[in-house]
Structures are given as C-alpha cells and as structure tokens.
Design a protein around this motif. Structure first.
Motif, mmCIF file in Angstrom:
data_model
loop_
_atom_site.group_PDB
_atom_site.id
_atom_site.type_symbol
_atom_site.label_atom_id
_atom_site.label_comp_id
_atom_site.label_asym_id
_atom_site.label_seq_id
_atom_site.Cartn_x
_atom_site.Cartn_y
_atom_site.Cartn_z
ATOM 1 N N SER A 53 55.151 33.361 74.851
ATOM 2 C CA SER A 53 56.613 33.369 74.812
ATOM 3 C C SER A 53 57.146 34.735 74.385
ATOM 4 O O SER A 53 58.209 35.154 74.842
ATOM 5 N N TYR A 54 56.442 35.448 73.514
ATOM 6 C CA TYR A 54 56.883 36.784 73.106
ATOM 7 C C TYR A 54 56.669 37.827 74.197
ATOM 8 O O TYR A 54 57.237 38.908 74.139
ATOM 9 N N LEU A 55 55.843 37.529 75.192
ATOM 10 C CA LEU A 55 55.564 38.499 76.248
ATOM 11 C C LEU A 55 56.332 38.223 77.539
ATOM 12 O O LEU A 55 56.279 39.021 78.472
ATOM 13 N N ARG A 56 57.051 37.106 77.612
ATOM 14 C CA ARG A 56 57.856 36.812 78.801
ATOM 15 C C ARG A 56 58.969 37.841 78.943
ATOM 16 O O ARG A 56 59.481 38.358 77.954
ATOM 17 N N ALA A 57 59.362 38.098 80.172
ATOM 18 C CA ALA A 57 60.460 39.022 80.419
ATOM 19 C C ALA A 57 61.736 38.468 79.796
ATOM 20 O O ALA A 57 61.956 37.262 79.774
ATOM 21 N N GLY A 58 62.548 39.348 79.261
ATOM 22 C CA GLY A 58 63.807 38.928 78.651
ATOM 23 C C GLY A 58 64.090 39.735 77.407
ATOM 24 O O GLY A 58 63.349 40.639 77.028
ATOM 25 N N SER A 59 65.184 39.394 76.739
ATOM 26 C CA SER A 59 65.630 40.184 75.591
ATOM 27 C C SER A 59 64.712 40.037 74.382
ATOM 28 O O SER A 59 64.656 40.922 73.538
ATOM 29 N N ARG A 60 63.990 38.919 74.271
ATOM 30 C CA ARG A 60 63.088 38.708 73.125
ATOM 31 C C ARG A 60 61.719 39.334 73.336
ATOM 32 O O ARG A 60 60.873 39.271 72.466
ATOM 33 N N ARG A 61 61.468 39.901 74.493
ATOM 34 C CA ARG A 61 60.140 40.407 74.830
ATOM 35 C C ARG A 61 59.701 41.473 73.834
ATOM 36 O O ARG A 61 60.398 42.435 73.565
ATOM 37 N N ALA A 62 58.517 41.293 73.286
ATOM 38 C CA ALA A 62 57.965 42.256 72.338
ATOM 39 C C ALA A 62 57.420 43.467 73.083
ATOM 40 O O ALA A 62 56.809 43.331 74.142
ATOM 41 N N SER A 63 57.655 44.646 72.528
ATOM 42 C CA SER A 63 57.055 45.833 73.126
ATOM 43 C C SER A 63 55.590 45.939 72.693
ATOM 44 O O SER A 63 54.786 46.568 73.366
ATOM 45 N N LEU A 64 55.266 45.311 71.558
ATOM 46 C CA LEU A 64 53.885 45.261 71.089
ATOM 47 C C LEU A 64 53.642 43.897 70.459
ATOM 48 O O LEU A 64 54.393 43.466 69.588
ATOM 49 N N LEU A 65 52.622 43.226 70.933
ATOM 50 C CA LEU A 65 52.163 41.989 70.310
ATOM 51 C C LEU A 65 50.771 42.279 69.765
ATOM 52 O O LEU A 65 49.855 42.597 70.516
ATOM 53 N N LEU A 104 49.744 45.137 79.692
ATOM 54 C CA LEU A 104 48.331 45.451 79.506
ATOM 55 C C LEU A 104 47.842 44.703 78.271
ATOM 56 O O LEU A 104 48.476 44.747 77.223
ATOM 57 N N VAL A 105 46.721 44.007 78.409
ATOM 58 C CA VAL A 105 46.186 43.190 77.319
ATOM 59 C C VAL A 105 44.798 43.697 76.963
ATOM 60 O O VAL A 105 43.969 43.919 77.837
ATOM 61 N N LEU A 106 44.573 43.887 75.676
ATOM 62 C CA LEU A 106 43.234 44.201 75.175
ATOM 63 C C LEU A 106 42.814 43.043 74.290
ATOM 64 O O LEU A 106 43.439 42.757 73.278
ATOM 65 N N ALA A 107 41.764 42.345 74.685
ATOM 66 C CA ALA A 107 41.225 41.235 73.888
ATOM 67 C C ALA A 107 39.894 41.698 73.302
ATOM 68 O O ALA A 107 38.997 42.105 74.037
ATOM 69 N N VAL A 108 39.799 41.658 71.990
ATOM 70 C CA VAL A 108 38.577 42.061 71.302
ATOM 71 C C VAL A 108 38.050 40.853 70.550
ATOM 72 O O VAL A 108 38.790 40.196 69.821
ATOM 73 N N PHE A 109 36.785 40.574 70.742
ATOM 74 C CA PHE A 109 36.149 39.435 70.094
ATOM 75 C C PHE A 109 35.106 39.962 69.121
ATOM 76 O O PHE A 109 34.180 40.663 69.517
ATOM 77 N N GLN A 110 35.278 39.643 67.865
ATOM 78 C CA GLN A 110 34.352 40.079 66.822
ATOM 79 C C GLN A 110 33.915 38.844 66.047
ATOM 80 O O GLN A 110 34.628 38.336 65.205
ATOM 81 N N ARG A 111 32.751 38.382 66.358
ATOM 82 C CA ARG A 111 32.248 37.160 65.733
ATOM 83 C C ARG A 111 31.605 37.478 64.389
ATOM 84 O O ARG A 111 30.939 38.486 64.232
ATOM 85 N N GLY A 112 31.844 36.611 63.414
ATOM 86 C CA GLY A 112 31.194 36.738 62.120
ATOM 87 C C GLY A 112 31.867 37.684 61.148
ATOM 88 O O GLY A 112 31.363 37.904 60.051
ATOM 89 N N TYR A 113 33.009 38.258 61.512
ATOM 90 C CA TYR A 113 33.667 39.223 60.637
ATOM 91 C C TYR A 113 34.092 38.590 59.315
ATOM 92 O O TYR A 113 33.910 39.187 58.248
ATOM 93 N N GLY A 114 34.632 37.382 59.361
ATOM 94 C CA GLY A 114 35.096 36.710 58.143
ATOM 95 C C GLY A 114 33.969 36.502 57.147
ATOM 96 O O GLY A 114 34.130 36.744 55.945
ATOM 97 N N ARG A 115 32.830 36.076 57.637
ATOM 98 C CA ARG A 115 31.680 35.852 56.760
ATOM 99 C C ARG A 115 31.184 37.169 56.178
ATOM 100 O O ARG A 115 30.873 37.247 54.978
ATOM 101 N N ALA A 116 31.113 38.206 56.980
ATOM 102 C CA ALA A 116 30.657 39.511 56.488
ATOM 103 C C ALA A 116 31.619 40.052 55.430
ATOM 104 O O ALA A 116 31.184 40.594 54.407
ATOM 105 N N TRP A 157 39.743 44.460 78.722
ATOM 106 C CA TRP A 157 41.071 44.917 79.132
ATOM 107 C C TRP A 157 41.527 44.061 80.309
ATOM 108 O O TRP A 157 40.775 43.863 81.262
ATOM 109 N N ILE A 158 42.763 43.588 80.260
ATOM 110 C CA ILE A 158 43.295 42.735 81.318
ATOM 111 C C ILE A 158 44.650 43.306 81.741
ATOM 112 O O ILE A 158 45.508 43.576 80.917
ATOM 113 N N SER A 159 44.816 43.484 83.060
ATOM 114 C CA SER A 159 46.094 43.965 83.585
ATOM 115 C C SER A 159 46.293 43.396 84.980
ATOM 116 O O SER A 159 45.355 43.343 85.768
#
Length: 162
Positions: A53-65, A104-116, A157-159
C-alpha cells in the motif's frame, strides 16, 4: 550509527516509511522525524501487507520503503520453513504487482541474524570479569557457528522496467 541512519533517511525527496521490529526501528530510525515507522515483529504479522500500500501510485507513495521482516526460525521443521517461504513469496508478489513499473526492490535474506546477535550480547556480558556465569568453549562454538551462518545472505534485485 543513528546519525548515519538519520542522514540516510533525511536525504530522500519524499515520504520515507520504515517497517520492522521495535528494536530495529530504535536502532536504525531512532528519532528521525522525516520517517514514518511501523512496528512489525515478523512476517507472520498482518502489518507486512502495508508494504504494497505504501508503494502504490498516489499521494501517499513512499519514495523509500525500508523494512526488516524477521522470519521465524524453523529449527529443521520443513512445514514451518515452507509456510515462511510462501509468505515471503506473497510479500514480494504483492510489492511487485502493486508498485509502479519504475519501482526497484532489493530483497536481502539473512538467516540466523537474530540468534547471532543474541549470542553476541550474551558473550559480552558473560566474558566480563564481574560475571558469575562464565562463557564456556561450547558457548563459544555455538556463537561462532551462529555468527558464520548469519554472515551469509542472499540478495535479490527486482524491477519491472529495464
């Protein structure tokens, strides 16, 4: 570190939205008044749906999420891991399908960070000379294994546009 995060957040030319666990928001957003912060403890929360919802086009659109979604540890339970993977797929699908093609979307997956991170904090306290609860070689091995696991991550990276 907070000053750097605040500077980073303040450089955007538009609304900034940060979604993640309370501790992460405190550490990375702090008192930055230019960012909207939404607490979301893990991917099982319905608040993850706010991303699209924050990335949909419109006045509420975030420039950075900027978000940090914790995935519960499956501890070898394949059904829990499959459920988590399905939720991550749904989140990414919603973001891509509901965002303008220029997003442009960058998804980073870091497993186990909380435990470390948890073991790192325990290690510091228990290795202190004033501590009555010592830090054993088994504890050190567990910490080093968790740290090694958390050092590896996956970035995607997703675009929709080229």
């Amino acid at each position: 570190y907070r000053e750097q995060a605040s500077t980073f957040l303040g450089l955007n030319n538009g609304p900034v939205v940060c979604i993640g666990p309370n501790e992460w928001i405190r550490d990375h957003v702090g008192n930055c008044t230019t960012a909207n912060a939404l607490a979301c403890e893990n991917i099982m929360s319905s608040k993850v749906n706010a991303c699209s919802s924050y990335l949909r086009a419109g006045s509420r659109r975030a420039s950075l999420l900027w978000s940090n979604f914790l995935v519960p540890d499956s501890e070898g339970d394949s059904s829990c891991e499959a459920e988590s993977n399905a939720i991550v797929d749904k989140i990414l699908t919603d973001i891509v399908s509901n965002s303008p093609a220029s997003t442009l979307v960058l998804a980073v997956f870091q497993r186990g960070y909380g435990r470390a991170k948890q073991l790192y904090k325990q290690r510091g306290v228990r290795k202190d000379n004033r501590s009555t609860l010592g830090w054993s070689s088994e504890d050190e091995t567990e910490f080093l294994n968790a740290k090694e696991d958390a050092q590896n991550c996956e970035a995607l990276w997703i675009s929709a546009s080229i």
